[in-house]
Design a protein around this motif. Structure first.
Motif, PDB file in Angstrom:
ATOM      1  N   ASP A 196       0.840  -1.201   0.000  1.00  0.00           N
ATOM      2  CA  ASP A 196       0.000   0.000   0.000  1.00  0.00           C
ATOM      3  C   ASP A 196       0.873   1.248   0.000  1.00  0.00           C
ATOM      4  N   LEU A 203       1.008   4.054   1.762  1.00  0.00           N
ATOM      5  CA  LEU A 203       1.570   4.565   3.021  1.00  0.00           C
ATOM      6  C   LEU A 203       2.733   3.684   3.481  1.00  0.00           C
ATOM      7  N   SER A 204       2.592   2.356   3.341  1.00  0.00           N
ATOM      8  CA  SER A 204       3.689   1.446   3.712  1.00  0.00           C
ATOM      9  C   SER A 204       4.906   1.711   2.832  1.00  0.00           C
ATOM     10  N   LEU A 237       6.603   4.908   4.033  1.00  0.00           N
ATOM     11  CA  LEU A 237       7.310   4.720   5.307  1.00  0.00           C
ATOM     12  C   LEU A 237       8.565   3.877   5.119  1.00  0.00           C
ATOM     13  N   LEU A 268       4.276  12.651   2.138  1.00  0.00           N
ATOM     14  CA  LEU A 268       4.618  13.053   3.513  1.00  0.00           C
ATOM     15  C   LEU A 268       3.382  13.579   4.238  1.00  0.00           C
ATOM     16  N   LYS A 269       2.501  14.211   3.469  1.00  0.00           N
ATOM     17  CA  LYS A 269       1.248  14.691   4.060  1.00  0.00           C
ATOM     18  C   LYS A 269       0.398  13.505   4.525  1.00  0.00           C
ATOM     19  N   VAL A 306       1.577  10.649   5.635  1.00  0.00           N
ATOM     20  CA  VAL A 306       2.188  10.196   6.897  1.00  0.00           C
ATOM     21  C   VAL A 306       1.725  11.100   8.036  1.00  0.00           C
ATOM     22  N   ASP A 307       1.742  12.401   7.780  1.00  0.00           N
ATOM     23  CA  ASP A 307       1.315  13.365   8.789  1.00  0.00           C
ATOM     24  C   ASP A 307      -0.131  13.116   9.201  1.00  0.00           C
ATOM     25  N   TRP A 363      -1.727  10.260   9.091  1.00  0.00           N
ATOM     26  CA  TRP A 363      -1.784   9.036   9.889  1.00  0.00           C
ATOM     27  C   TRP A 363      -1.353   9.312  11.332  1.00  0.00           C
ATOM     28  N   LEU A 364      -0.323  10.176  11.479  1.00  0.00           N
ATOM     29  CA  LEU A 364       0.208  10.482  12.814  1.00  0.00           C
ATOM     30  C   LEU A 364      -0.761  11.298  13.667  1.00  0.00           C
ATOM     31  N   ARG A 416      -3.705  11.150  14.779  1.00  0.00           N
ATOM     32  CA  ARG A 416      -4.497  10.557  15.868  1.00  0.00           C
ATOM     33  C   ARG A 416      -3.658  10.326  17.129  1.00  0.00           C
ATOM     34  N   TYR A 417      -2.316  10.270  16.961  1.00  0.00           N
ATOM     35  CA  TYR A 417      -1.449   9.976  18.103  1.00  0.00           C
ATOM     36  C   TYR A 417      -0.958  11.228  18.803  1.00  0.00           C
ATOM     37  N   ARG A 418      -1.200  12.380  18.151  1.00  0.00           N
ATOM     38  CA  ARG A 418      -0.658  13.637  18.680  1.00  0.00           C
ATOM     39  C   ARG A 418      -1.101  13.865  20.125  1.00  0.00           C
ATOM     40  N   HIS A 476      -1.547  11.757  22.328  1.00  0.00           N
ATOM     41  CA  HIS A 476      -0.821  10.890  23.258  1.00  0.00           C
ATOM     42  C   HIS A 476       0.455  11.548  23.753  1.00  0.00           C
TER      43      HIS A 476
END
Lengths: 113, 113
Positions: free
Chosen positions: A2, A4-5, A8, A75-76, A78-79, A81-82, A84-86, A88
């Motif tokens: 995919d 995104l994979s 990364l 890169l956007k 990836v951003d 995807w990230l 939701r973790y912000r 945390h």
């Protein structure tokens, strides 16, 4: 793989990340990109191919120079995807504050006063 | 492998990313994490090992359950690395506007009026 994979995996290499840092300042030829690294031009080309396959760079059409340029769209992703973790890690200072408060109480059974 | 490369390589897999999404909602046992996937428990364990080695999850000490929990610090590192590129995609609408303006001028030599 995919998209995104693929992005990364392409980013999971310090040489490729350094190339993107250079390209964030503007277009560059393969030779310019290769200059800071003590690796062979074929190895540089393989890294560029990985970045190009992931859509992180594009190459100019000029046959002689074919300058590389950064394509930021993956890169956007990836951003995104990230995102939701912000919460945390943004909460981590609060957690540390709570932990320090806990420590000053004395032992783990709490204040004995 | 450097820490950031290790984190990005661990994230370059849809199953491992889905596990982190689940853990962003709270701790989970290996069986709970395995449930949505049609892959073997040994394969699940290998994915968890990759995440643990990258510091993206930690395991509880209880011998029986050993719940997994998200560790967000490595994701913050990824976010920090991405920060320099944010201007590139945030500027993309402006660039598209400039491109469209250029197009309406006619051919690449500019307006002939």
């Amino acid at each position: 793989m995919d998209a995104l994979s693929s992005t990364l995996a392409a980013l999971a290499d310090p040489t490729r990340r350094a190339m993107l840092v250079r390209l964030s300042q503007g277009e560059a030829t393969v030779n310019e990109l290769a200059e800071p690294f003590e690796i062979s031009l074929p190895a540089i080309s393989r890294h560029l191919k990985v970045l190009e396959t992931a859509g992180l760079i594009s190459r100019g059409r000029s046959a002689q120079w074919r300058p590389c340029r950064l394509e930021a769209a993956p890169l956007k992703e990836v951003d995104g995807w990230l995102a939701r973790y912000r919460a945390h890690w943004e909460g981590s200072f609060d957690k540390m504050g709570a932990y320090l408060t806990e420590l000053t109480k004395g032992d783990e059974n709490g204040p004995k006063s």
